[in-house]
Design an enzyme around this catalytic site. Structure first.
Site, PDB file in Angstrom:
ATOM      1  N   ARG A 132       1.943  14.407  13.297  1.00 55.40           N
ATOM      2  CA  ARG A 132       2.128  13.882  12.087  1.00 55.40           C
ATOM      3  C   ARG A 132       2.960  15.515  11.287  1.00 55.40           C
ATOM      4  O   ARG A 132       2.068  15.834  10.441  1.00 55.40           O
ATOM      5  CB  ARG A 132       1.413  13.080  10.843  1.00 55.40           C
ATOM      6  CG  ARG A 132       1.499  11.932  12.185  1.00 55.40           C
ATOM      7  CD  ARG A 132       0.580  10.365  11.683  1.00 55.40           C
ATOM      8  NE  ARG A 132       1.417   9.749  10.107  1.00 55.40           N
ATOM      9  CZ  ARG A 132       0.971   9.351   9.813  1.00 55.40           C
ATOM     10  NH1 ARG A 132      -0.831   8.600  10.175  1.00 55.40           N
ATOM     11  NH2 ARG A 132       1.185   8.284   9.041  1.00 55.40           N
ATOM     12  N   LYS A 176       0.830  -1.125   0.018  1.00 53.59           N
ATOM     13  CA  LYS A 176      -0.105  -0.182  -0.304  1.00 53.59           C
ATOM     14  C   LYS A 176       0.544   1.398  -0.205  1.00 53.59           C
ATOM     15  O   LYS A 176       0.314   1.996  -0.980  1.00 53.59           O
ATOM     16  CB  LYS A 176      -1.031   0.311   1.012  1.00 53.59           C
ATOM     17  CG  LYS A 176      -1.816   1.203   1.296  1.00 53.59           C
ATOM     18  CD  LYS A 176      -2.505   1.885   2.875  1.00 53.59           C
ATOM     19  CE  LYS A 176      -1.657   1.884   3.915  1.00 53.59           C
ATOM     20  NZ  LYS A 176      -1.255   3.111   3.910  1.00 53.59           N
ATOM     21  N   ASN A 177       2.098   1.455   0.937  1.00 58.82           N
ATOM     22  CA  ASN A 177       2.381   2.631   0.727  1.00 58.82           C
ATOM     23  C   ASN A 177       3.444   2.715  -0.007  1.00 58.82           C
ATOM     24  O   ASN A 177       3.765   4.059  -0.778  1.00 58.82           O
ATOM     25  CB  ASN A 177       3.218   2.708   2.179  1.00 58.82           C
ATOM     26  CG  ASN A 177       2.321   2.661   3.271  1.00 58.82           C
ATOM     27  OD1 ASN A 177       1.143   3.022   3.033  1.00 58.82           O
ATOM     28  ND2 ASN A 177       2.748   2.818   4.460  1.00 58.82           N
ATOM     29  N   CYS A 189      -4.177   8.469   9.728  1.00 59.66           N
ATOM     30  CA  CYS A 189      -4.718   7.739  11.269  1.00 59.66           C
ATOM     31  C   CYS A 189      -4.049   8.688  12.145  1.00 59.66           C
ATOM     32  O   CYS A 189      -3.204   9.141  11.971  1.00 59.66           O
ATOM     33  CB  CYS A 189      -3.857   6.546  11.465  1.00 59.66           C
ATOM     34  SG  CYS A 189      -5.007   4.622  10.945  1.00 59.66           S
ATOM     35  N   ASP A 239       4.863   0.192  12.213  1.00 63.08           N
ATOM     36  CA  ASP A 239       3.684  -0.647  12.240  1.00 63.08           C
ATOM     37  C   ASP A 239       3.189  -1.927  12.049  1.00 63.08           C
ATOM     38  O   ASP A 239       2.492  -2.661  12.177  1.00 63.08           O
ATOM     39  CB  ASP A 239       3.351  -0.084  10.355  1.00 63.08           C
ATOM     40  CG  ASP A 239       3.468   1.527   9.921  1.00 63.08           C
ATOM     41  OD1 ASP A 239       3.328   2.444  10.924  1.00 63.08           O
ATOM     42  OD2 ASP A 239       2.964   1.087   8.832  1.00 63.08           O
ATOM     43  N   ARG A 243      -8.430   0.159   5.321  1.00 62.86           N
ATOM     44  CA  ARG A 243      -7.510   1.174   5.199  1.00 62.86           C
ATOM     45  C   ARG A 243      -6.126   1.063   4.005  1.00 62.86           C
ATOM     46  O   ARG A 243      -5.729   1.099   2.794  1.00 62.86           O
ATOM     47  CB  ARG A 243      -7.171   2.300   5.367  1.00 62.86           C
ATOM     48  CG  ARG A 243      -8.130   3.214   6.481  1.00 62.86           C
ATOM     49  CD  ARG A 243      -8.105   4.096   6.762  1.00 62.86           C
ATOM     50  NE  ARG A 243      -6.885   5.032   6.115  1.00 62.86           N
ATOM     51  CZ  ARG A 243      -6.734   6.332   6.852  1.00 62.86           C
ATOM     52  NH1 ARG A 243      -7.198   6.718   7.937  1.00 62.86           N
ATOM     53  NH2 ARG A 243      -5.808   7.051   6.263  1.00 62.86           N
TER      54      ARG A 243
END
Ligand code: UD1
Length: 418
Positions: free
Chosen positions: A110, A10-11, A105, A293, A385
């Site tokens: 951030r 995903k990232n 999230c 993560d 997500r």
């Protein structure tokens, strides 16, 4: 005992999709995960005029020649953090970008100061104005950028802008995550000149234009890691297919320390959980350190290990929100600052839980799989997500899990021990 196949990262995909609009030619991306963050970014790209054509569940064809706006806003944009990659891409291609300040999230403060610092290092003006990040440059020029903190997002964003800048960029203290390398490889396949991705120093020679490409995304390190931990937590035996074992070394090392069996193959990893796990200490760090993560998932395993473990979170300060939920299952965890002290217990007791964010949500599902009785996990939109068919993949491995259709419409997972 079972097997699970991992989807695209995903990232990496988020950076790669943004990269696709750097050219007017056609770009085809394969192994794209079908998860909400990706679909929201594609929506944002369509919203500014890019052509997005789904060729299959995991293949998308993108053409950036029809983009008619550099203004990215809307409720959907604020829902994902990675919409900020459109900043780097639009600044690189059109020399101006306006993107709504990102959401994502809630795992801590951030900031995006390093992204802005990077754009300024390329000669751009970059400011936050009325809730939007605005970046513009008459002449985007290569520069020397030193990141004060190792940031995945800033590293990718600066690469996206610098590939089309005039001259050379040197990016120091860059992040080294596998997805940085994947985005760089994809950009190079479009004709960019990036060297050193995967090390602390990335050198980019700007080119005048980029061309179309066909690119397949690497497997997702965190999805793979989550299933590896599922084996540990449920004392199961899971072969995780379509992975790059090298990307999972930090996770494998911890599983071995906890007494699990880990067998590496060319593109698969098998994890065999043991009846009693041992304790260990974990500190999250940028790659190749232990990924933040994966912190909630390993904490769930350690909550069932014998002895006391310490988990130190050094990337995001607000990443222990799931601990209160685990305590409701009987876990004994004390959080002080950025350290969780975990005293292992024998078993969790099923109850109703709320997913606080993406990875913690997945971790609570793992806890539910190992708990006595039924567990209900609410707010699974967070899990969706970043995990494709999470419940279905777990069912294939033998889990009893279903999306509950109640008045809140399919927002929950209901699970029983695997
Ligand atoms: C990415 C991942 C996320 C992962 C994280 C760390 C995506 C879409 N998300 O997030 O899943 O948890 O990497 O591996 O790829 N920081 C600053 N200033 C900045 C940017 C970051 O101070 O301008 C700080 C952050 O607060 C954090 C640290 O740097 O403490 C690392 O953040 P970063 O690597 O940027 O995370 P993201 O790219 O947001």
């Amino acid at each position: 005992m079972g097997e699970v196949t991992i989807g695209g990262a995903k990232n990496a995909a988020l950076g790669i999709l943004a990269a696709a609009i750097l050219t007017d030619e056609e770009v085809t991306i394969d192994n794209l995960p079908d998860v909400r963050d990706i679909n929201v970014l594609l929506e944002a790209m369509e919203d500014i005029g890019a052509k997005v054509e789904r060729k299959g569940r995991h293949v998308v064809r993108i053409r950036g020649n029809s983009i008619d706006s550099i203004h990215v806003d809307g409720e959907f944009v604020r829902r994902i953090r990675a919409s900020y990659y459109l900043l780097g891409a639009l600044l690189g291609k059109y020399r101006r970008a306006e993107v709504a300040l990102p959401g994502g999230c809630d795992i801590g403060c951030r900031p995006i100061d390093q992204h802005l610092k990077g754009f300024r290092g390329l000669g751009a003006r970059a400011e936050v104005e009325y809730g939007m990040v605005v970046a513009e440059a008459e002449n985007l020029k290569g520069g020397h950028v030193y990141l004060d903190v190792v940031s995945v997002g800033a590293t990718i964003n600066i690469m996206l802008a610098a590939v089309l800048a005039e001259g050379n960029t040197i990016l120091e203290n860059a992040a080294k995550e596998p997805h940085i390398v994947d985005v760089a490889n994809m950009l190079n396949s479009m004709g960019a000149n990036i060297k050193g991705a995967g090390t602390d120093v990335i050198r980019i020679r700007g080119v005048e234009r980029l061309h179309g490409t066909e690119y397949s995304i690497i497997p997702d390190q965190i999805e793979a890691g989550t299933f590896m931990l599922a084996a540990a937590v449920t004392r199961g035996d899971i072969t995780v297919r379509n992975t790059i074992p090298k990307h999972l070394e930090a996770i494998s090392a911890k599983l071995l320390e906890m007494g699990c069996e880990v067998v590496e193959f060319d593109d698969a990893v098998r994890v065999v959980g043991k009846p009693k796990l041992g304790s260990t200490h974990v500190k999250t760090l940028p790659y190749p350190g232990f990924p933040t993560d994966m912190q909630p998932q390993i904490s769930v395993a350690l909550a069932l290990a014998s002895g006391t473990s310490m988990v130190t979170e050094s990337i995001f300060e607000n990443r222990f929100k799931y601990v209160d939920e685990l305590a409701r299952m009987g876990a004994k965890i004390k959080v002080e600052g950025n350290v969780a002290v975990i005293d292992g217990i024998d078993h969790f007791m099923g109850t109703s839980l709320t997913a606080p964010d993406l990875r913690a949500g997945a971790a609570l599902v793992l806890a539910g799989l190992a708990a006595d009785g039924y567990t209900v996990v609410d707010e699974i939109k967070y899990i969706q997500r970043g995990y494709e068919d999470f419940d279905e993949k777990l069912r294939t491995l033998g889990a009893v899990i279903e999306q509950a259709e109640d008045e809140r419409e399919m927002k929950r997972f209901k699970l029983r021990a695997m």
